[in-house]
Design a protein around this motif. Sequence first.
Motif, mmCIF file in Angstrom:
data_model
loop_
_atom_site.group_PDB
_atom_site.id
_atom_site.type_symbol
_atom_site.label_atom_id
_atom_site.label_comp_id
_atom_site.label_asym_id
_atom_site.label_seq_id
_atom_site.Cartn_x
_atom_site.Cartn_y
_atom_site.Cartn_z
ATOM 1 N N PHE A 15 7.331 6.943 4.614
ATOM 2 C CA PHE A 15 5.944 7.074 4.182
ATOM 3 C C PHE A 15 5.641 6.328 2.889
ATOM 4 N N TYR A 63 -1.001 0.604 6.868
ATOM 5 C CA TYR A 63 -0.705 1.703 5.950
ATOM 6 C C TYR A 63 -1.930 2.024 5.091
ATOM 7 N N THR A 66 -4.657 3.620 7.026
ATOM 8 C CA THR A 66 -4.297 4.962 7.484
ATOM 9 C C THR A 66 -4.369 5.987 6.362
ATOM 10 N N PHE A 67 -3.836 5.655 5.199
ATOM 11 C CA PHE A 67 -3.660 6.674 4.163
ATOM 12 C C PHE A 67 -4.494 6.474 2.895
ATOM 13 N N ASP A 68 -4.978 5.273 2.632
ATOM 14 C CA ASP A 68 -5.647 5.024 1.368
ATOM 15 C C ASP A 68 -7.156 4.875 1.477
ATOM 16 N N THR A 73 -7.215 11.438 5.244
ATOM 17 C CA THR A 73 -5.868 11.152 5.722
ATOM 18 C C THR A 73 -4.957 10.720 4.575
ATOM 19 N N THR A 74 -5.273 11.123 3.384
ATOM 20 C CA THR A 74 -4.397 10.848 2.255
ATOM 21 C C THR A 74 -3.092 11.625 2.395
ATOM 22 N N MET A 75 -2.042 11.155 1.732
ATOM 23 C CA MET A 75 -0.781 11.889 1.727
ATOM 24 C C MET A 75 -0.630 12.757 0.480
ATOM 25 N N HIS A 113 2.207 14.032 -3.649
ATOM 26 C CA HIS A 113 2.360 12.974 -2.647
ATOM 27 C C HIS A 113 3.533 13.339 -1.729
ATOM 28 N N ILE A 145 -3.380 16.140 8.438
ATOM 29 C CA ILE A 145 -3.259 14.700 8.688
ATOM 30 C C ILE A 145 -3.093 14.434 10.179
ATOM 31 N N TYR A 179 1.143 5.601 12.640
ATOM 32 C CA TYR A 179 1.950 6.503 11.816
ATOM 33 C C TYR A 179 2.087 7.901 12.403
#
Length: 222
Positions: A15, A63, A66-68, A73-75, A113, A145, A179
């Motif tokens: 990740f 990436y 997807t996450f930023d 959908t943040t980690m 995180h 998520i 992911y």
Amino acid sequence: MTKELEHFVTIADLFEYPSQELKRKVNAVQMLLDKEYPEAGSELLLFTEFINTTALEQQQEIYTRTFDVQAITTMDCGYLIFGDDYKRGELLSNLNREHRDAGNELHNQLGDHIPNLLRLLPKLTDEELTEELVSQIIRPALSKILAEFDPERIKSKNKLYKKHHQTLIESSDMYARRYVHALRALYIVLFFHFAIEETILPETSSDFLRSITNEIELEQLK
């Protein structure tokens, strides 16, 4: 339990933001899961294939998207659970203390995180705290998520963005869900070690659409 949880340090590499080292690290995780957690290994295969066959620039783009790009959908687990509520600040303060006491490097990310939390697990000496971290923070955030990778949610999300922005960056179902296999593999390993809920239930669609609408409104104010 601490020694048993050392595998999460390796799994955390899945990740991290893609770099030249990611292919080697993902293959190492695949070997680990195939040996120790076969069900998780089978789940990870499509992600490993993606990393092995995709250019680094595209990995980084996926990436980021997807996450930023979207907070939902943040980690960062605390944000997923508490949003901007003061409780997230309290959580970060407590986590920072645990990271510091354990000598756990945060790698320029916040204490909530997901990779940072996974690397913290085997370093904690308080078993009750470890269980609470998984059951109250990591598992609920991971469930949120994963819920966003549901094909119907992706479809609704794209439809709403297209309505507000007129155009939509090209996004296939495969592209949007790269992911999900890594996240599911992590969930399987967590379930192996901890007494967590097996069924992942998405939030109601109204909450989901409201989250996206709020993001769009904030973006339009910039």
